[in-house]
Design a protein around this motif. Sequence first.
Motif: not given
Length: 565
Positions: A433-435, A476-478, A520-521, A541-545
Amino acid sequence: MKVSTLSEYLDRLERTQSRNEMSQILAEVIREAEKGEASVLMYLLMGRVRPLFDPVEFGVADKQVMKAMVRASGVTEEALGAQYRVLGDLGLVWFAVAKSAGGEKMEVIFLYESLSQIAAESGGGSQERKLMLIEELLGKLTANEGKYVIRILLGKLRLGFSDKTLIDALSISEVGDKGIADKLEYAYQVRPDIGFLVQKVKEVGWKRACEGVGVALGTPMMVMLAARLKTAGEMVKKMGSVAVEPKFDGTRIQIHFQRRGDWKVKTYTRNLEENTYSFPELTKLGDVVDADSLVLDAEAVGVDTKTGKLVPFQMTMTRKRKHDVAEQAGKVPMVFYVFDVMYKDGVSLIDKSYEERRKILTKAVKKNDWLRVDEYKLVTKAEEITKLHQLQIDKGLEGVIVKKIDSQYVPGRTGWRWVKMKEAEGSTGKLSDTIDAVIMGFYSGKGKRAGFGIGKFLVGVRRGEQIVTLTKIGTGLSDEQFKQLKNALDKLVATKADESYVIDKTLVPDVWVEPKLVVEVAADEITISPTYSAGVSLRFPRLVKFRDDKSVQQATTIDEVKQMI
């Protein structure tokens, strides 16, 4: 109550960082408040003139307020500017330059009416009228009273407490301790207007105020949220017979509809912000429902006009910008997947079971292409949940939501009534799951990122009313997302850490920000960490949105993070 008395209470609140002491002070305010002013006092203590869901703003910036201060004080703009550069707070600037101003024993009700008038000014010449009203108001206040009024006008009355603290204070004012806080909080979640609740308690007592509380048309309620469980087996064990629904990657909205009245449709985000303007499609709602009034829980998802497929969350969220909603509505039409009904034709339905509400919902919505009652299946076995979950993943959805079939609609995230399952159950190499984390500050970038002004950002999760550090994120970011994030964070820059932050000195960021932005991570795993105040951290860790649809109060808690270990 006199404004002078209110300002003395504000002084006491500003001097303490203890939540318990704040609750005691606020309880004194509530006890002293007259019945006719209780709601007004609550709004002013929150730095507003209306409840949080009512988008009333003062519409003034630092420069405009400074002009009014110049007129009211006679001090030059240059002198005020010099003071501001030193103090960083126009409230403190006023306190320094206007010590002999005012002196009238103004009533709180008059102050509230004056602030409401400033907020209501609009149209041609409104900015000059606002300046005149602010100048007049400051001339009637002492330096200390004006300090707080200026902060209210600028949205900077940050005293370090939340609506939850006010609920604790209300409990203390009624019974001497926090013994009825849970009951009061439930009433507040159903009707999240702290002014209304305190006023009602003052008028009829806490028992009658909490009895039979139900959904009010045109007032958003706190939505029901899904908890987390690791496996389908745990879900069946804790929940018994369940309904399994698809989980869409859209934006959660609460839809209020009435066939007759001064408005037809209102929509609200999950953090209670009205966003009716985002969904012009809903002006036709009366054509596809068999009811005179409704409150619906739904997920709005954009549709690709060429393929007919549902689009990613970021495409759906382009509707957030007011100025180009009509254009975006043509490019990305919406489908509204309705999954619950909380109110119909004057009757609150939240005390009814999931199955009962579903039957009412199915009858209330006519078959059509754009407002759809989402599908669900009743199951009793873990393997059935897993199978349905994988089916939705294969369709490109996020997974499933599992719901207890005899559950009432309970605001917030409580118990094992709703549980979400995302990603592939039992997958390796990443969390299941994401955080949802809160950005606390950021670090200057190096190399190419130096041009963005941001290289990594620090995030945390909730622990009660505190925010504890969890991890730094820089992937995770452009490039475009880095620029977008920097622009958003620049509006939240703070001179020091928020009082809710718990942070080790080795993690102090280059720039602090106010706790307002949720992201959301995703990560590969959770690891034990003595450095991060959460006690754990994230590996890779990476950014989802960006989660513009979520408030800080809806961010993940440390207990929920530990359940993922």
